[in-house]
Motif scaffolding. Structure first.
Motif, mmCIF file in Angstrom:
data_model
loop_
_atom_site.group_PDB
_atom_site.id
_atom_site.type_symbol
_atom_site.label_atom_id
_atom_site.label_comp_id
_atom_site.label_asym_id
_atom_site.label_seq_id
_atom_site.Cartn_x
_atom_site.Cartn_y
_atom_site.Cartn_z
ATOM 1 N N VAL A 101 -5.175 1.172 7.842
ATOM 2 C CA VAL A 101 -3.876 1.140 8.528
ATOM 3 C C VAL A 101 -4.071 0.475 9.889
ATOM 4 O O VAL A 101 -4.340 1.113 10.903
ATOM 5 N N SER A 102 -3.985 -0.842 9.877
ATOM 6 C CA SER A 102 -4.226 -1.591 11.104
ATOM 7 C C SER A 102 -3.587 -2.969 11.007
ATOM 8 O O SER A 102 -3.266 -3.459 9.922
ATOM 9 N N THR A 122 1.137 -1.616 5.018
ATOM 10 C CA THR A 122 0.115 -0.579 4.981
ATOM 11 C C THR A 122 0.445 0.464 6.031
ATOM 12 O O THR A 122 0.917 0.131 7.128
ATOM 13 N N GLY A 123 0.240 1.733 5.703
ATOM 14 C CA GLY A 123 0.607 2.766 6.666
ATOM 15 C C GLY A 123 0.321 4.160 6.144
ATOM 16 O O GLY A 123 -0.304 4.343 5.102
ATOM 17 N N ILE A 124 0.817 5.154 6.870
ATOM 18 C CA ILE A 124 0.608 6.569 6.524
ATOM 19 C C ILE A 124 1.972 7.202 6.284
ATOM 20 O O ILE A 124 2.748 7.419 7.220
ATOM 21 N N SER A 129 0.844 -1.179 0.000
ATOM 22 C CA SER A 129 0.000 0.000 0.000
ATOM 23 C C SER A 129 0.884 1.235 0.000
ATOM 24 O O SER A 129 1.238 1.741 -1.054
ATOM 25 N N LEU A 130 1.354 1.684 1.171
ATOM 26 C CA LEU A 130 2.124 2.936 1.208
ATOM 27 C C LEU A 130 3.433 2.853 0.434
ATOM 28 O O LEU A 130 3.939 3.862 -0.068
ATOM 29 N N GLN A 134 -3.601 7.842 14.649
ATOM 30 C CA GLN A 134 -2.802 7.248 13.586
ATOM 31 C C GLN A 134 -1.899 8.323 12.972
ATOM 32 O O GLN A 134 -2.190 8.893 11.931
ATOM 33 N N ALA A 180 -3.471 -5.472 7.619
ATOM 34 C CA ALA A 180 -2.174 -5.996 7.167
ATOM 35 C C ALA A 180 -2.206 -7.519 7.103
ATOM 36 O O ALA A 180 -1.710 -8.133 6.151
ATOM 37 N N VAL A 240 3.090 2.425 10.544
ATOM 38 C CA VAL A 240 3.126 1.377 9.515
ATOM 39 C C VAL A 240 2.897 0.012 10.163
ATOM 40 O O VAL A 240 3.448 -0.274 11.235
ATOM 41 N N TYR A 241 2.090 -0.806 9.500
ATOM 42 C CA TYR A 241 1.916 -2.209 9.893
ATOM 43 C C TYR A 241 2.460 -3.090 8.768
ATOM 44 O O TYR A 241 2.145 -2.871 7.595
ATOM 45 N N LYS A 253 4.203 -3.629 14.241
ATOM 46 C CA LYS A 253 3.805 -2.223 14.182
ATOM 47 C C LYS A 253 5.058 -1.349 14.291
ATOM 48 O O LYS A 253 5.928 -1.602 15.125
#
Length: 417
Positions: free
Chosen positions: A330-331, A355-357, A281-282, A367, A335, A372-373, A386
């Motif tokens: 984002v969890s 997955t993350g920001i 994702s990110l 968040q 993930a 990131v997970y 995490k």
């Protein structure tokens, strides 16, 4: 012996080219046991270059000058060094013949530019270094005070072969001692944390020495010994390496200087005959790009999905809508479902998801940017980690890739070794 590196070229000062030659020469000189205390870059200006040469000759035993040996008027290195060493330029017939042969191979001896013959002028009493990849010869010259100067062409494809074939044997004869090194590479631990763990060894160091180098998500630790022989160096380094390995156990991924983290992962997957799939994702494909940098990656990487939106996570990976609504994209839960989904879709033995920001926007108090997970499925079991990375967007994404590579490495070792 002390070496000073002098890079010549206005284009370097203006940022038009990256000075990779200096990094290469510094590394080689250190390996030879030579001390590099100063490294200077100067433009194509006779007086400034003359001042630099005179300063260097007053504090170093060997000067290595790169660049400024071309055929044009602004190529002044040879002429200026001759002036500084109070020597004349003379025509070298051997070099003149090589220049003619160079153009003959290109099929245009009748069109040799007149200024190319300037490159056949060498400093009196010098040792000429043949250039197998160009027309500018290298030179080794010594002044009346025993200071040696080595002049090398600027293009790396000309300089590197000349240095390795002709200059290194020359310098080897001058060096009583050599520096031998070993490398330990660790990841997912910061340089300051590594330094604290090794502080007692660093404080007590003399020979061998310990140096740490921070990379994105990694730290490389170089242990170096200055000795007359490799056997003696290995004897000195062995107890230090053993102590470092004990202190950094779990973080070390290789002791081979040439092996990258992604190579380590690919090698492990090959060793256990495993396949890999990724859901990003990110990171947007950065993880897979690192993997495919490794020759032979096609033997292990089945494929990668870049699932940047909730819709693609649901459609391609089978992430449940209820998971996304209840826990967000984002969890830990998302993930885990991403890793399971890509493993199922591509029928892979090992799967990783990220997955993350990455920011700079989109973060909240619950968040924050950098959250990131990362999940890894191996042997049917999913491990989710995490992370809270700091820095700008690209750094967060790159750190996430390193963390994902390391998680895959550890899961494969823990479940298949």
């Amino acid at each position: 012996m002390v070496v000073e590196l002098i890079s010549v070229g206005t284009e370097i000062l203006m940022g038009n080219i990256v000075n990779t030659n200096a990094a290469y020469l510094s590394e080689k000189c250190v390996q030879l046991g030579l001390s590099v205390y100063h490294e200077v870059t100067v433009g194509d200006n006779r007086q400034r270059l003359l001042d630099v040469i005179k300063t260097a000759a007053g504090r170093a035993d060997i000067l290595i000058l790169g660049g400024g040996l071309g055929p044009t008027k602004d190529d002044l290195t040879k002429e200026t060094l001759a002036e500084a060493f109070h020597k004349k330029l003379v025509t070298d017939e051997h070099t003149k013949e090589r220049i003619q042969q160079y153009f003959k191979k290109k099929g245009n001896t009748s069109l040799i530019p007149e200024n190319n013959w300037k490159q056949a002028e060498v400093i009196e009493g010098c040792q000429v270094l043949d250039n197998d990849n160009g027309t500018a010869p290298g030179l080794i010259v010594e002044n009346d005070h025993g200071i040696k100067a080595i002049l090398l062409p600027g293009p790396p494809n000309e300089m590197i072969p000349m240095f390795e074939k002709q200059v290194m044997p020359y310098l080897n004869k001058l060096c009583e001692y050599r520096i031998y090194s070993s490398m330990i590479k660790v990841c997912n631990i910061g340089e300051s944390a590594v330094e604290m763990l090794l502080m007692d060894l660093i404080d007590a160091q003399s020979n061998p020495t310990i140096a740490t180098y921070a990379k994105t998500g990694e730290v490389h630790i170089r242990i170096s010994a200055r000795t007359e022989s490799k056997k003696e160096a290995e004897s000195l380094m062995k107890p230090v390496i053993t102590k470092i390995m004990r202190k950094l156990s779990g973080h070390i991924y290789t002791m081979d200087e040439k092996v990258t983290l992604e190579q380590c992962v690919v090698n492990l997957l090959k060793k256990y005959n495993l396949t890999l799939a990724a859901a990003e994702s990110l990171t947007g494909g950065l993880f897979s790009a690192r993997i495919v940098n490794v020759p032979g990656a096609s033997e292990v990487l089945k494929g990668s999905f870049v699932t940047y939106t909730n819709k693609t996570k649901r459609k391609l990976l089978g992430v449940k809508k209820t998971t996304l609504v209840k826990h967000t994209a984002v969890s830990k839960e998302t993930a885990e479902e991403m890793a399971k989904g890509v493993a199922s879709e591509l029928n892979a033995d090992v799967a990783v998801s990220m997955t993350g920001i990455a920011g700079p926007d989109g973060g909240t108090e619950e968040q924050p940017v950098g959250l990131v997970y990362i999940a890894c499925l191996a042997k049917g079991k999913v491990t989710v980690k995490k992370y809270q990375f700091q820095g700008e967007r690209q750094k967060i994404r790159e750190n996430a890739v390193v963390a994902a590579l390391d998680l895959v490495r550890k899961c494969v070792i823990n479940r298949y070794a």
